[in-house]
Design an enzyme around this catalytic site. Sequence first.
Site, PDB file in Angstrom:
ATOM      1  N   GLY A 193       0.877  -1.100  -0.086  1.00  0.00           N
ATOM      2  CA  GLY A 193      -0.178  -0.025  -0.060  1.00  0.00           C
ATOM      3  C   GLY A 193       0.853   1.255   0.009  1.00  0.00           C
ATOM      4  O   GLY A 193       2.140   1.205   0.427  1.00  0.00           O
ATOM      5  N   CYS A 194       0.234   2.323  -0.215  1.00  0.00           N
ATOM      6  CA  CYS A 194       0.995   3.666  -0.446  1.00  0.00           C
ATOM      7  C   CYS A 194       1.509   4.112   0.924  1.00  0.00           C
ATOM      8  O   CYS A 194       2.735   4.468   1.207  1.00  0.00           O
ATOM      9  CB  CYS A 194       0.211   4.692  -1.065  1.00  0.00           C
ATOM     10  N   TYR A 195       0.607   4.268   1.913  1.00  0.00           N
ATOM     11  CA  TYR A 195       1.193   4.629   3.259  1.00  0.00           C
ATOM     12  C   TYR A 195       2.039   3.652   3.854  1.00  0.00           C
ATOM     13  O   TYR A 195       3.112   3.961   4.290  1.00  0.00           O
ATOM     14  CB  TYR A 195      -0.265   4.744   4.196  1.00  0.00           C
ATOM     15  N   THR A 220       4.355   1.978   2.226  1.00  0.00           N
ATOM     16  CA  THR A 220       5.466   1.847   1.612  1.00  0.00           C
ATOM     17  C   THR A 220       6.481   3.075   2.387  1.00  0.00           C
ATOM     18  O   THR A 220       7.480   2.914   2.514  1.00  0.00           O
ATOM     19  CB  THR A 220       5.221   2.136  -0.009  1.00  0.00           C
ATOM     20  N   ALA A 221       5.755   4.421   2.250  1.00  0.00           N
ATOM     21  CA  ALA A 221       6.203   5.482   3.057  1.00  0.00           C
ATOM     22  C   ALA A 221       6.679   5.360   4.162  1.00  0.00           C
ATOM     23  O   ALA A 221       7.908   5.462   4.736  1.00  0.00           O
ATOM     24  CB  ALA A 221       5.422   6.642   2.549  1.00  0.00           C
TER      25      ALA A 221
END
Lengths: 354, 354, 354, 354
Positions: free
Chosen positions: A157-159, A161-162
Site C-alpha cells: 500500500g501507499c502509506y 511504503t512511505a
Amino acid sequence: MGEHGTGEKVRIAIVGSTGYGGVELIRLLQGHPKAVITSVISSSSAGTPISEGFPHLTDIIVQNLDGTDPKEIAAKADVVFTATPSGVSSKLVPGLLEEGLKVIDLSGDFRIKDGATYEKWYKHTAPDAAYLEEAVFGLCELFGEEVAGKDFISNPGCYPTATLLGLVPAISAGWINPNSIIIDAKSGVSGSGRGTSLTTHFAEINENFKAYKVNKHQHIPEIEQVLSQVAGEQVTVTFTTQLVPMTRGIMSTMYANLNGVYNDEDFVELYRQYYQGRPFVRVRDTGIWPATKEVLGSNYCDIGFAADPRTGRVTIISVIDNIVKGAAGQAIQNLNLMMGWEENLGLGYTPVYP
Amino acid sequence: MGEHGTGEKVRIAIVGSTGYGGVELIRLLQGHPKAVITSVISSSSAGTPISEGFPHLTDIIVQNLDGTDPKEIAAKADVVFTATPSGVSSKLVPGLLEEGLKVIDLSGDFRIKDGATYEKWYKHTAPDAAYLEEAVFGLCELFGEEVAGKDFISNPGCYPTATLLGLVPAISAGWINPNSIIIDAKSGVSGSGRGTSLTTHFAEINENFKAYKVNKHQHIPEIEQVLSQVAGEQVTVTFTTQLVPMTRGIMSTMYANLNGVYNDEDFVELYRQYYQGRPFVRVRDTGIWPATKEVLGSNYCDIGFAADPRTGRVTIISVIDNIVKGAAGQAIQNLNLMMGWEENLGLGYTPVYP
Amino acid sequence: MGEHGTGEKVRIAIVGSTGYGGVELIRLLQGHPKAVITSVISSSSAGTPISEGFPHLTDIIVQNLDGTDPKEIAAKADVVFTATPSGVSSKLVPGLLEEGLKVIDLSGDFRIKDGATYEKWYKHTAPDAAYLEEAVFGLCELFGEEVAGKDFISNPGCYPTATLLGLVPAISAGWINPNSIIIDAKSGVSGSGRGTSLTTHFAEINENFKAYKVNKHQHIPEIEQVLSQVAGEQVTVTFTTQLVPMTRGIMSTMYANLNGVYNDEDFVELYRQYYQGRPFVRVRDTGIWPATKEVLGSNYCDIGFAADPRTGRVTIISVIDNIVKGAAGQAIQNLNLMMGWEENLGLGYTPVYP
Amino acid sequence: MGEHGTGEKVRIAIVGSTGYGGVELIRLLQGHPKAVITSVISSSSAGTPISEGFPHLTDIIVQNLDGTDPKEIAAKADVVFTATPSGVSSKLVPGLLEEGLKVIDLSGDFRIKDGATYEKWYKHTAPDAAYLEEAVFGLCELFGEEVAGKDFISNPGCYPTATLLGLVPAISAGWINPNSIIIDAKSGVSGSGRGTSLTTHFAEINENFKAYKVNKHQHIPEIEQVLSQVAGEQVTVTFTTQLVPMTRGIMSTMYANLNGVYNDEDFVELYRQYYQGRPFVRVRDTGIWPATKEVLGSNYCDIGFAADPRTGRVTIISVIDNIVKGAAGQAIQNLNLMMGWEENLGLGYTPVYP
C-alpha cells in the site's frame, strides 16, 4: 499500442485500466525497454477506447479496452497487473494464476497474511490461505530478494511504503522503541481513487485539510505486520491519515522514542548504509526535510530526520508519490525484480518540478 | 472610513495594515458595533491609499495610510493593534503605552515571560522585563479573566492557540501524560505573511506538502510555557510544523499517552464542560474530526478526539483559521474582554463554506 | 436559530438548504438586521440536522431540516428563497405563491420569458406563461426599481450577472457594436453545485483548466434576452464557459468592437456615472483589472477596461463571487429591494483576503 | 551526470539551469538517447550543487553549477540551450556562436525580426540585426524544415506556440478573417518564472483568477509577426493574458469570424490534414475540447473547435504545457530537427494524469 514492437518483450496486461493506478502503469510502461502493454482491461468499460475516459491517452493507447476473462488475458499477455479495488482482486487473481500468468496485485487483498485480520480491517471475505501464503509482499527495498523469480507479488500500500521505508532501518538497528511509534500521515486526493463522492469533490477539498479514518485505516495491519516481523515482537502503532488539497504525494511524519543518544548525522549514516545500492531511496543531508513535490511523478522515496535531545525522540519524514512508488512504480519495480532485470529498468523518471 | 460614524465608538488604530493580520483586522472590525477604525498605519507605505496594495478594500477604506508616530496615533485612537513582525513590536509598543494607548500586540515579542528564552528562539533582543511582566497572554478561553480591564495584551500565536485549546483540558484533568505530548501541526501559507520568498512562491507550494523548522519553531516555548503552568511541572513537547498548499487554516494533530482508560465520549464530555459558555470552541461529537475549512473566515476553534485502547493513546485534533482565531479574530476577542464587552461582539462570522 | 429573536423581523425559509446556494444564504442572513431564518428546507434530508452534512454550521443552525410542503412553509415564513435546481423550482414555486408567500427563486426556471427558448436551452418543460410573466428578473443594478414591492423575483444566473453588469452601460451608450460581442467566461467549481461527478472530482480539476458547454451554456439566452432589450435589436453572443481550479469566483472577459474612439478613462467615467449610488459595483481606475479574489465572499462586482486603439476593440473584465453576487448575495439584495429596505442591508461583507 | 555515458552523444550545456526552463531541460534530457548533459550553468550560483536549490535533482545531477564563460562552455559542450531572461541572452549568445557552439535560445531576444518592434515591447536594446537575421524561429510544426542543419534557433514563446498552432491552419486555408482574431489566453504560474514577487505569492494567487498585461504582453508582436507572414497582410490581434491558480499549462481560447460556412468536422479534418505526420499535435474529435491537464508534462499541443452558425464565428481551443511544448520540450524538438534526428526523439513522455 505505443511506439514499441512486441518483438522479444514481455507482454503486459493491466486490469483496472480506468483507475488512477491503471493509467499510471500505462504512463510508466510506455518507456520500459523490455515490456510492452498488449491489453488494457476494464470490466466496466470493455469495448470502448480508453481515450474516451482519459483523453490524455489520445494517440498513445489506441486499442479498445478488453474484458476480464482469464483465458483471453492469457492469450495476450505474460504478466498481469491487477489494479483493482480490494475485494475484487481476491476473486480475480486465482483464475489468472491458474492460467499460468504472472500476477502483480495492487489491491490490498493479498497483503495481510492472517485472513481474520484482513477481514476485520477490510470488511471483505479473505482469499484462500494458500494464496495469502503464496503472495510475496513486494516492498522492494526490504524484500526484493524474495520477489526474484516468483509468480505472484502483492504490491504494498501507499502509506505502508512511505512509512516502512522510513521506520525499518531504525527498528532493525534497535535505535527506537517500536511500541512508541506514532505515524502522522498525509495524502493527496488521488489516493482515494477516481470514484466520485463528496470526499473527493473539489469544492469540499480545495482550501481544506482534514483527517479521516483516524486509527481505523486498513493500512494499519499491513504496517504492524512488517514492523512486528522486523522488531521480533508485536508492534502496535498510532496512525492518523489526513487529506491534503493536492493530487499526488504522501508524507509520513513518524515519531518514536530513542533507545539511546543519536543525532541527525547518525540517522543519515545509518539509513544511507541500509539503502546502499538501492536506486530509489534518497536519504537527505541533516537539517533538510523532503517535500512531496520533490518526488512527484518519480519512483523515489526521500527520507529526512530530526533527532531531538530535548525530548529524546526522533522525527522521521518520508515522502513518495502515492501513485508511483506507492502503486504503479513499485509494481514495475517488482516486475523488474521478478524477471531478474535491473531494479530501475524503465523507471528513470526525474521528478516533475515545479 | 467604513459605514460607521465615530459617535460613541472606541477608536481603533491598526499598525501593520499592509500585512495579512492587519487587513484581516480591517475586515472583521468593519462589522463591530462598538469599535471604529480611525487610522490604518504602515511604516513602509505611509501616505498612500491602502487600496493600492489591497484593491479588495476599494471603497471600503478610503483614507491614506498613516505613519507610526505614537503621538499622532494617540491623537486619533484609543486602542492600537500592533500587527507587526517580531522584533518590531518590542521597539514600538513601549512608546504607545507611554502615550496612554491600550495595546493589543499580535507579534510574538511579549509572549515569552523569560527574556533569555525569547532571545534563544526568536533571535531578537528581548523587550524590558517590565513589559514582559505587564503583558497579559490573551488566550481568551484560558486567561480571559486576566484580560478584563488591562491595557496591554499579548495576543497568542496561531499554532499555540490551536494547540493549547486542544491540550489544556486534558492536562488539567490529569488524563494525559504531559511529557508524552507530540504535536504534528499544519498551516496554510498565509501564516508565512505577505513577504515574498521562494517559500511562498506559488509554483513551489502548489501540489506540495513540506515540513519546516522541525523542533525549531519559535512557537514551541510559548506552548511549553502554558503547558508547564497548567501541568505544574516542566513540559517539553515534540513539535512539527508543515506547510499545506492552501491559504488559510491550521490543524494541530496532537498525541499523548493516556493516564487511564478514557474513551472518545469521555473526552467530548470533558471538553464540553471545560468550554461551557465559551462561544468560539466547538467540541465535535465522537467519531467526527474537524476540518480546517469548517472554520474558515470565522473565530471558531473546533476540536475532535480519537482515544485508542489498542495503543493507550489519544489523538486530539484542533482546527482554527490562522488569521482569525489565530490572529485578528482573537485580538478582537481580547478587545471585547479588555473593554468588558460581550466576548463575541462583532465576531459572529459564520464560516465561509465552501 | 442563530442569535436573533424573531421579534419584528421578516421570517425566511430557504428551500435547497443543502446546496451551496442554500448554505450561503444561511451564512449571509446570519448578519441581517431585519430578517431571520425560521426554516431550512431540504426535500432529500428533511428531519436531520443540517450540521450533519455541513459541520461548519454546528451551533449556528441547530434545528432540523424541514420538508417542502407549501402550507407548512407558509406557517413558518413570510419569504421563501428557492435555491433548487432548474426543473424543480418550476414545479414548486406556484404552490408557494398560492400560499401567499413572497418568493425569490435562484434556479433558472423563471428567467427566460419565452417558454420555447427555455425548453430549447434547459431541456425541461417551461413553467406556465403566467408565472414567466409575473417573475421580475432581479438584476438589481439594472432592474432594481421593478423589484420594489413585487412578490416574485427570479434571481439572475451567475454568468449573466457578471456579464450584463459589464456590458450594459457600454451598449446603452452606443459605444460598442452589440453583435460583435464575445464573452470568455471562467468560473470556480462551486458553480457546478454539490452534486458529485467526475467533473467536480478534485484530482481531475486541480492543476487543470478546461472549457465546457462552449456556445451551449443555458445562460446564453438569459444574456441575449437582456442585451437585446437594452440594444433594441436582436443580439447574439459568442459565449465560452471555462472551469478554473478554484472554489469561488467568476471572471467574465468581454470583447466588442468600438463604435467610436474611446479610451480607458472614457469607459471608467461612463461606468462610474452609470453605477453612481449603487453600493456593489466598483469601477476600477484605468490600467487596473479586477481579480476574482478581490470580491471573494462579498456582494461586489468589480469592473475594469482596456480599450485598444490598435484593434478598435475594448476588453471589459468583470468579476463576482459566483455564490454571493452571482446567487445568494444578490438574492438578499432583491429581498432588500422587494421589502423597500436599503439595498445593502446585511450585505456589508468585506471581501475575504487573502 | 545522469546514467548516460558520453560515448557518441551530443554534449549539452544548459545556461539558466536554476530557472524553471532550465530544470525542465534537465528533466527531459535525462531520457534522451543521443544527447547528454555535460554542463549545467548558472551565473548566480556557479560553484554550488544544483540540488541545493532543487532537491528533487538529488542523486540525478551531482556535479556543481558552472559559470557562463563561452570558452569554458565550448570546451565541454557541442550545443547550448540558453534558458535565460530576455535582455540577458542578447548579450550572451553572440559569444557562444563565435566559439562555434550551436545555440538554442529560449529567451525572447531573437524572435522579433524587427529591432525597433522588439525594443518597443521588450524595453531592452535589440541584438544586432545580423543575429536577428540568422536566428531561425523554431516553431517546429510550421518552420521545422528551416531548422534542419542550422546553428542558431530562437525557440518560440509559450503563448505564441499554443496560439499559432491553433490559428495558422485556418488562416492558411483562408477560412477565418485574420483581422477579427481575439485571443483569450490563460497560463499557470510557472510561466512567470522562479523570481519572487507578490505576483507569484501563493496566498495571492491561490483561489484567484486575474488578468495582467491586457493588450500589452510582449508575446503579441511574435504572434502578429507569424500571422502576418501566413496571411500575407498585416495582422493585428486582441490579446489577453490571465493567470490561473495552477503551476503548469496554457490554454489559448481563440475567436475569429468565419469567411464561409464551416462546421466542427470541417475544422477537425482541415487541422488533421495540416498536422499529418507531426507527432505532437493532437486534433480532438468534434465536441471535445482539450484541457491543460491532458498535456501536462508532455510535449503535446491539443486542439479543439466550436464553429457556431448562430454567430458566424469559430472558437478554437489549444492547450500546451507551458514549460514543455512552450519551452524546454520544443527546444529539444528543435535540437532533434537541427541535428537531423527524429522529431520526437527522447520526447515520448505520456502526460502525467491525474
